[in-house]
Design an enzyme around this catalytic site. Structure first.
Site, PDB file in Angstrom:
ATOM      1  N   TYR A 142       0.897  -1.204   0.040  1.00 32.75           N
ATOM      2  CA  TYR A 142      -0.113   0.073   0.115  1.00 32.75           C
ATOM      3  C   TYR A 142       0.772   1.129   0.106  1.00 32.75           C
ATOM      4  O   TYR A 142       0.515   2.124  -0.732  1.00 32.75           O
ATOM      5  CB  TYR A 142      -0.750  -0.145   1.237  1.00 32.75           C
ATOM      6  CG  TYR A 142      -1.998   0.898   1.128  1.00 32.75           C
ATOM      7  CD1 TYR A 142      -3.309   0.636   0.234  1.00 32.75           C
ATOM      8  CD2 TYR A 142      -1.962   2.212   1.784  1.00 32.75           C
ATOM      9  CE1 TYR A 142      -4.272   1.684   0.263  1.00 32.75           C
ATOM     10  CE2 TYR A 142      -3.122   3.309   1.534  1.00 32.75           C
ATOM     11  CZ  TYR A 142      -4.169   2.745   0.740  1.00 32.75           C
ATOM     12  OH  TYR A 142      -5.026   4.052   0.630  1.00 32.75           O
ATOM     13  N   GLU A 181       2.280   6.670  -7.060  1.00 31.05           N
ATOM     14  CA  GLU A 181       1.171   7.521  -7.420  1.00 31.05           C
ATOM     15  C   GLU A 181       1.646   8.867  -7.640  1.00 31.05           C
ATOM     16  O   GLU A 181       1.356   9.821  -8.527  1.00 31.05           O
ATOM     17  CB  GLU A 181      -0.132   7.202  -6.734  1.00 31.05           C
ATOM     18  CG  GLU A 181      -0.866   6.036  -6.726  1.00 31.05           C
ATOM     19  CD  GLU A 181      -2.002   5.913  -5.772  1.00 31.05           C
ATOM     20  OE1 GLU A 181      -2.356   6.810  -5.401  1.00 31.05           O
ATOM     21  OE2 GLU A 181      -2.667   4.839  -5.465  1.00 31.05           O
TER      22      GLU A 181
END
Length: 361
Positions: A285, A292
């Site tokens: 995660y 991103e």
């Protein structure tokens, strides 16, 4: 073969009598209640005198019900007998002198007052359970809800696993060349999966799932900004290697998350999948958020140059406000969202493992 008497231990409650026969590996257990309210026990097993035939008889103080429940283990034979009347006996047998082979079972022994307290506690627990169940309205649509959630998670699992498998195969075949056309080969399926993911925000609002609304909103909205705004609207970003890493990390996480929820809909727990669900996110995660962030940083000069999504301003203030300023603010919010979601996932993980420990103990 010599017939011997085993050691027998007894205890009672207002409703039952418990007998524990010290006879390991008992075979051919025969327990019967005679007409004169006498229990007759006979079995082959290993007792105080080795492997022999053991038997005993007990004439109870008061009548008992004919149904006798017994269970044989490797160490002993447990017998439970219901009394005809729910009352406390002064002793077990009709004869006042206790048989030599019979002794109190101190592991289960209670005096009359303690047994009365235990009986009252059980009765209160039963009444509370009835009261709670009467207040809870059964959901007539529970099966339909579970069916919908099962199908939703199944569709998402198939979509993300298709992306994961295809990207893995292309990586082994093409190597680094697969980095540069990931968007063109995987975008359609990723678009579909991320549009479907909007239901993960709707489901908590409808009460279909118990997960939090805000963590789901943060994840779905954040991914859709990356997919539709950063990658979808800028052709210059679609050939960059960062697309591969973002898609691969997303699909890896979801390939294990969705089948976990899918099996939960049918009350099935696969330990390996459960472990992956509650541990795989720990490295993946944060790595996904970093990937991103790299994509956002790489897009900033492109938005400045193209003026795409720029906000027109009055002439006195300038020509326009670049969309890159919004993305710079979004970068800060992205890592704030990372903190919120990591904290949420950590709490879910702790709660899961605490509940499993309680089940074990």
């Amino acid at each position: 073969m010599q017939v011997l008497t085993p050691h027998v231990y007894w205890a009672q409650r207002h409703r039952e009598v418990y007998l524990r026969v010290e006879l390991s590996d008992a075979k051919n257990v025969d327990i019967s209640l005679q007409e004169n309210n006498t229990l007759q026990f006979r079995a082959q097993g290993h007792g105080a005198k080795g492997d022999n035939q053991y038997m005993f008889t007990l004439e109870f103080l008061e009548p008992v019900k004919p149904e006798i429940h017994h269970k044989s283990t490797q160490r002993q034979v447990d017998i439970k007998i219901r009394k005809q009347e729910e009352r406390w006996w002064d002793r077990l047998t009709l004869q006042e002198k206790r048989p030599l082979f019979l002794a109190p079972d101190f592991d289960r022994w209670l005096d009359e007052s303690d047994a009365e307290t235990e009986l009252q506690a059980k009765e209160e627990q039963r009444l509370n359970k009835i009261s709670i169940e009467s207040r809870l309205r059964k959901d007539p649509y529970l099966g339909l809800k579970k069916g919908y959630l099962f199908m939703y998670n199944l569709v998402q699992f198939l979509g993300f696993s298709w992306i994961f498998v295809n990207m893995t195969v292309r990586l082994f075949i093409l190597g680094q060349d697969s980095f540069y056309d990931t968007f063109h080969t995987m975008a359609d399926m990723m678009y579909f999966c991320q549009m479907m993911a909007v239901f993960e925000v709707i489901n908590p609002l409808l009460g279909l799932v118990k997960t939090g609304f805000f963590p789901a909103l943060i994840q779905v909205a954040g991914r859709n900004v990356i997919l539709f705004v950063i990658f979808g609207s800028l052709e210059e970003m679609q050939n960059k290697p960062v697309v591969f890493f973002v898609f691969y990390l997303w699909s890896t996480i979801e390939t294990f998350r969705y089948p976990f929820y899918m099996l939960a809909c049918i009350d099935t727990d696969w330990p390996v999948l459960t472990w992956l669900r509650y541990n795989l996110w720990i490295p993946l995660y944060p790595l996904g958020v970093v990937a991103e962030a790299v994509a956002v940083i790489q897009s900033l000069p492109i938005f400045d140059e193209s003026r795409l999504f720029s906000l027109l301003l009055p002439a006195a203030l300038g020509h326009s406000l670049s969309f890159s300023y919004t993305l710079q603010l979004y970068l800060v919010l992205m890592f704030l969202g990372l903190f919120i979601n990591v904290r949420h996932l950590y709490k879910l993980r702790q709660r899961r493992y605490r509940s499993r420990k309680r089940k074990v103990h």
